[in-house]
Each structure stands twice: as C-alpha cells, then as structure tokens.
Design a protein around this motif. Structure first.
Motif, PDB file in Angstrom:
ATOM      1  N   LEU A 183       8.564  20.698 -14.299  1.00  0.00           N
ATOM      2  CA  LEU A 183       9.265  19.467 -13.955  1.00  0.00           C
ATOM      3  C   LEU A 183       9.186  19.190 -12.454  1.00  0.00           C
ATOM      4  CD1 LEU A 183      12.447  19.704 -16.216  1.00  0.00           C
ATOM      5  CD2 LEU A 183      10.451  18.236 -16.522  1.00  0.00           C
ATOM      6  N   SER A 184       9.263  20.241 -11.654  1.00  0.00           N
ATOM      7  CA  SER A 184       9.168  20.067 -10.199  1.00  0.00           C
ATOM      8  C   SER A 184       7.795  19.547  -9.794  1.00  0.00           C
ATOM      9  CB  SER A 184       9.464  21.388  -9.488  1.00  0.00           C
ATOM     10  OG  SER A 184      10.766  21.843  -9.788  1.00  0.00           O
ATOM     11  N   LEU A 185       6.749  20.085 -10.440  1.00  0.00           N
ATOM     12  CA  LEU A 185       5.393  19.652 -10.112  1.00  0.00           C
ATOM     13  C   LEU A 185       5.143  18.207 -10.552  1.00  0.00           C
ATOM     14  CD1 LEU A 185       3.370  22.864 -11.063  1.00  0.00           C
ATOM     15  CD2 LEU A 185       3.887  22.026  -8.762  1.00  0.00           C
ATOM     16  N   LEU A 186       5.739  17.818 -11.666  1.00  0.00           N
ATOM     17  CA  LEU A 186       5.532  16.461 -12.177  1.00  0.00           C
ATOM     18  C   LEU A 186       6.416  15.430 -11.492  1.00  0.00           C
ATOM     19  CD1 LEU A 186       5.278  17.090 -16.032  1.00  0.00           C
ATOM     20  CD2 LEU A 186       3.410  16.592 -14.448  1.00  0.00           C
ATOM     21  N   ALA A 187       7.530  15.882 -10.942  1.00  0.00           N
ATOM     22  CA  ALA A 187       8.520  14.940 -10.417  1.00  0.00           C
ATOM     23  C   ALA A 187       7.974  14.096  -9.277  1.00  0.00           C
ATOM     24  CB  ALA A 187       9.763  15.701  -9.962  1.00  0.00           C
ATOM     25  N   ILE A 188       7.213  14.702  -8.359  1.00  0.00           N
ATOM     26  CA  ILE A 188       6.760  13.972  -7.180  1.00  0.00           C
ATOM     27  C   ILE A 188       5.765  12.869  -7.533  1.00  0.00           C
ATOM     28  CG2 ILE A 188       5.532  14.171  -4.983  1.00  0.00           C
ATOM     29  CD1 ILE A 188       6.800  16.899  -4.632  1.00  0.00           C
ATOM     30  N   PRO A 189       4.632  13.178  -8.206  1.00  0.00           N
ATOM     31  CA  PRO A 189       3.693  12.083  -8.511  1.00  0.00           C
ATOM     32  C   PRO A 189       4.262  11.034  -9.459  1.00  0.00           C
ATOM     33  CG  PRO A 189       3.011  14.114  -9.613  1.00  0.00           C
ATOM     34  CD  PRO A 189       4.105  14.482  -8.668  1.00  0.00           C
ATOM     35  N   VAL A 190       4.983  11.494 -10.489  1.00  0.00           N
ATOM     36  CA  VAL A 190       5.574  10.538 -11.429  1.00  0.00           C
ATOM     37  C   VAL A 190       6.624   9.683 -10.719  1.00  0.00           C
ATOM     38  CG1 VAL A 190       6.976  10.293 -13.513  1.00  0.00           C
ATOM     39  CG2 VAL A 190       5.108  11.955 -13.454  1.00  0.00           C
ATOM     40  N   GLY A 191       7.420  10.311  -9.873  1.00  0.00           N
ATOM     41  CA  GLY A 191       8.434   9.577  -9.128  1.00  0.00           C
ATOM     42  C   GLY A 191       7.841   8.520  -8.219  1.00  0.00           C
ATOM     43  N   LEU A 192       6.754   8.857  -7.522  1.00  0.00           N
ATOM     44  CA  LEU A 192       6.114   7.895  -6.628  1.00  0.00           C
ATOM     45  C   LEU A 192       5.555   6.705  -7.403  1.00  0.00           C
ATOM     46  CD1 LEU A 192       4.250  10.239  -4.112  1.00  0.00           C
ATOM     47  CD2 LEU A 192       6.292   8.863  -3.692  1.00  0.00           C
ATOM     48  N   VAL A 193       4.963   6.980  -8.563  1.00  0.00           N
ATOM     49  CA  VAL A 193       4.414   5.886  -9.382  1.00  0.00           C
ATOM     50  C   VAL A 193       5.531   4.963  -9.854  1.00  0.00           C
ATOM     51  CG1 VAL A 193       3.271   5.320 -11.554  1.00  0.00           C
ATOM     52  CG2 VAL A 193       2.363   7.147 -10.115  1.00  0.00           C
ATOM     53  N   LEU A 194       6.607   5.541 -10.371  1.00  0.00           N
ATOM     54  CA  LEU A 194       7.706   4.728 -10.882  1.00  0.00           C
ATOM     55  C   LEU A 194       8.400   3.952  -9.774  1.00  0.00           C
ATOM     56  CD1 LEU A 194       9.297   7.144 -13.524  1.00  0.00           C
ATOM     57  CD2 LEU A 194       7.721   5.237 -13.901  1.00  0.00           C
ATOM     58  N   ILE A 195       8.622   4.607  -8.635  1.00  0.00           N
ATOM     59  CA  ILE A 195       9.262   3.922  -7.509  1.00  0.00           C
ATOM     60  C   ILE A 195       8.432   2.723  -7.068  1.00  0.00           C
ATOM     61  CG2 ILE A 195       9.807   4.157  -5.048  1.00  0.00           C
ATOM     62  CD1 ILE A 195      10.755   6.987  -5.655  1.00  0.00           C
ATOM     63  N   THR A 196       7.114   2.904  -7.013  1.00  0.00           N
ATOM     64  CA  THR A 196       6.239   1.823  -6.565  1.00  0.00           C
ATOM     65  C   THR A 196       6.174   0.696  -7.589  1.00  0.00           C
ATOM     66  OG1 THR A 196       4.905   3.416  -5.327  1.00  0.00           O
ATOM     67  CG2 THR A 196       3.917   1.259  -5.755  1.00  0.00           C
ATOM     68  N   LYS A 197       5.950   1.036  -8.849  1.00  0.00           N
ATOM     69  CA  LYS A 197       5.790   0.007  -9.873  1.00  0.00           C
ATOM     70  C   LYS A 197       7.086  -0.757 -10.143  1.00  0.00           C
ATOM     71  CE  LYS A 197       2.613  -0.811 -11.784  1.00  0.00           C
ATOM     72  NZ  LYS A 197       1.541  -1.771 -11.450  1.00  0.00           N
ATOM     73  N   PHE A 198       8.230  -0.100  -9.950  1.00  0.00           N
ATOM     74  CA  PHE A 198       9.514  -0.756 -10.206  1.00  0.00           C
ATOM     75  C   PHE A 198      10.217  -1.189  -8.924  1.00  0.00           C
ATOM     76  CE2 PHE A 198       9.656   2.024 -14.230  1.00  0.00           C
ATOM     77  CZ  PHE A 198       8.992   1.045 -14.963  1.00  0.00           C
ATOM     78  N   SER A 199       9.514  -1.129  -7.799  1.00  0.00           N
ATOM     79  CA  SER A 199      10.140  -1.430  -6.510  1.00  0.00           C
ATOM     80  C   SER A 199      10.596  -2.876  -6.387  1.00  0.00           C
ATOM     81  CB  SER A 199       9.169  -1.096  -5.366  1.00  0.00           C
ATOM     82  OG  SER A 199       7.977  -1.883  -5.477  1.00  0.00           O
ATOM     83  N   LEU A 200       9.967  -3.781  -7.128  1.00  0.00           N
ATOM     84  CA  LEU A 200      10.327  -5.199  -7.039  1.00  0.00           C
ATOM     85  C   LEU A 200      11.249  -5.621  -8.183  1.00  0.00           C
ATOM     86  CD1 LEU A 200       6.893  -6.743  -5.965  1.00  0.00           C
ATOM     87  CD2 LEU A 200       8.777  -5.917  -4.544  1.00  0.00           C
ATOM     88  N   GLY A 201      11.871  -4.650  -8.845  1.00  0.00           N
ATOM     89  CA  GLY A 201      12.791  -4.968  -9.924  1.00  0.00           C
ATOM     90  C   GLY A 201      14.012  -5.734  -9.444  1.00  0.00           C
TER      91      GLY A 201
END
Length: 340
Positions: A183-201
């Motif tokens: 989960l720690s290894l996946l959290a950073i890349p997945v988090g960056l993708v979600l933050i970017t794609k949903f940043s204009l929500g």
C-alpha cells in the motif's frame, strides 16, 4: 501582459498560458486580494481548531485511554467517529473557503474586485452540490485509516504479548507487514494521479455548477491532455507553499512553546499565547491551501479558454488584435456577472 479585451478572463495572459505564466498569474491574482484570502485562511483555521478542540475534549473525558498494546486496536475503533467528525467538518470548511477563493479569483481575472458576499453569490450552492461528496470521501478515508491502524496495532500486540508466536501468528504478522509495504508503494503514484485528475473538481462544482461526482467527472475531462502540466504546477506550487509555511510556522513557534506538562503553563497569559500561536500556525497552513485554489483557478481558466477556441495562434506574437480570437459562448460558460 493580458489577453485582448474581448477574450474571457482579460486580466490573464493569452492562452495557451505557459508554465511560468501560470504561477506568475496566480501570484499576481493572489497578491491583488491578499487581504480577503488571509481572512478566508483565518476562518478555516479557527473553525478547524475549535471543532478539533471540542472533539478532543470529549474524547479525553469519555473514552478510556489504552493501558497496553492489546487495547490499542479497540481504542482506534472507538476513535473512528470523533476522527470522522473532525475530518468531515474540516472538509466542508475547506470546500466553502475554496469556493469563495475561486469566486474572488474569477472576479480578479475579469477585472472585478468581488467582495466576500459577491463571491459567495457567484458560487452559491457549492456546499449543497458537492459537500456530501467530501463528507463521503472523509468517511472512506477514516475507515481505511482506522482499518490499517487496527491491523498494525493488532500485529504489534501479538508481537509484544507473545514470547513465541505460532506459525499462523507469524504468518499473519508478515502478511500485515506485506500489505502495508504494498500500500505504501502504491500510495504515491496512485495519489499523484488522482490528485491531478480530480484537481479541478472544486472549480467544476463552484464555477460550472456540477453536482456530486459529476464535478469529478468534469475534472477528469478537463484535465485530459494536460496531465503533466497540471501535475508539475500542483507539485511546484505545493512545494513552494509548504516551504513558505514551514518557515513562517517555525518563526511563529520559535520562543512561544508552552510546556503542557507544567500546571503553571495552563493558566494565564501563557495559555492565551499558546492558543494564539496555534491559530496563527493553522492559518498559515490554510493560507497555502487558499493559494493553491488560486493556482487551480488559473489552470481552469486556461483550459476553459482552450475549449472555447480562445487560443493564440502558434507563432503569433503575445500581443495580438482582438479580432484574431474566436470567442464562442457555449452553454456552460458563465458570464462575469452571472452571480448577481
């Protein structure tokens, strides 16, 4: 340098806005109305601290503190509801502050000095349309956090209370550690993708009137083709504000630390000073969050222009005649005074 008079957001540079101009424009808009942005940050800080203090006081008086590692998992379960209350109120407060900041920033981009009331009118209904999504996400986040902490504490209790764990217990401990590592290894890349794609929500909910998860769907659509540019802007702006906040908080906190273990420190001017320092430090952190909303507005405005054809032709000079810009008015476009 600003866009032609008949373009949307005339106070911003012509689109496409490059990376440096995005940050420079955000800083300029932020500086123009820094007073109202500081007030927004202060409101967010006070509400968050008051709610956190009330909930913490209830927890300390109503819940039994764990007496050993075997009680930590159960204690975390009991903390789930208080943590959710703090998270939900913080999310709703942040959403309200973000919507006002976006309304003010949009006004500045149109050459208007909107008041708090006018910005609230422009983004009216954002909490009703989008707030329940933030509360739901807060609940999911708390459930995941508490679940992971229960898993960790249960494994820790097994290690500390068992001198020779059985093979099954050792396997459970190793499995828990493995899950946490994955989960720690996946959290950073997945988090960056979600933050970017949903940043204009939030801009989609506040400025385009999108409701519920439709705002995030709109954000996903808006960010298509702009992922790396938005990611770079978010990371640079976030690191910049984190650095500034850390320095400012260090300056404020230096020399004002109160020893809470000292009974004499819990009365009189020392306690008042401690409270003021906590509010100021929280406000500094919220100040960075407000600035990030201004950055996201400039990104949103640039993409909004591009979708409507207001793009400077490749090779054209930065200062071009207004007639060189197409300026269609699709249904989703809000005119600058639509909040009145």
């Amino acid at each position: 340098m600003t866009a032609p008079a008949n373009a949307s957001y005339p106070a911003l540079p012509p689109s496409p806005i490059d990376f440096g101009d995005l940050l420079a424009s955000a800083l300029r808009l932020f500086g123009q109305r820094i007073g109202i942005y500081a007030l927004l940050a202060l409101v967010q800080a006070v509400v968050t601290l008051v709610v956190t203090g009330i909930v913490a006081a209830v927890v300390l008086t109503q819940l039994d503190m764990p007496q050993g590692p075997e009680q930590l998992a159960g204690f975390m379960v009991q903390l789930a509801l208080p943590l959710f209350l703090i998270s939900a109120v913080s999310a709703l407060t942040s959403l309200y502050v973000a919507s006002i900041a976006l309304g003010v920033a949009e006004g500045s981009a149109w050459g208007q000095a909107r008041s708090w009331r006018e910005a609230a009118g422009r983004t009216k209904g954002t909490l009703a349309r989008f707030g329940w999504v933030q509360v739901l996400l807060s609940a999911v986040g708390i459930l995941l956090t508490v679940g992971l902490m229960v898993l960790v504490f249960a494994s820790l209790a097994t290690v500390l209370t068992t001198s020779q764990p059985t093979q099954d217990q050792a396997g459970a401990i190793l499995a828990s550690i493995g899950v946490l590592l994955v989960l720690s290894l996946l959290a950073i890349p997945v988090g960056l993708v979600l933050i970017t794609k949903f940043s204009l929500g939030v801009p989609a909910a506040a400025l385009r009137g999108r409701s519920g998860f439709g705002a995030y769907a709109e954000s996903w659509r808006l960010t298509k083709g702009h992922f790396w540019r938005i990611l770079a802007v978010v990371l640079v702006a976030g690191l910049l504000m984190s650095l500034v906040s850390s320095v400012a908080q260090g300056i404020v906190q230096n020399g004002t630390t109160v020893d809470l273990s000292d009974p004499n420190a819990l009365s009189g001017i020392d306690l008042v000073t401690f409270g003021i320092v906590q509010v100021v430090m929280q406000a500094i952190s919220a100040f960075g969050s407000v600035f990030m909303q201004v950055v996201l507005f400039v990104v949103y405005a640039d993409i909004d222009r591009r979708q409507r054809g207001e793009v400077r032709p490749i090779g054209a000079p930065m200062l071009v005649q207004p007639q060189q810009y197409a300026h269609p008015q699709p249904p989703y476009n809000f005119p600058p005074n639509s909040w009145q």
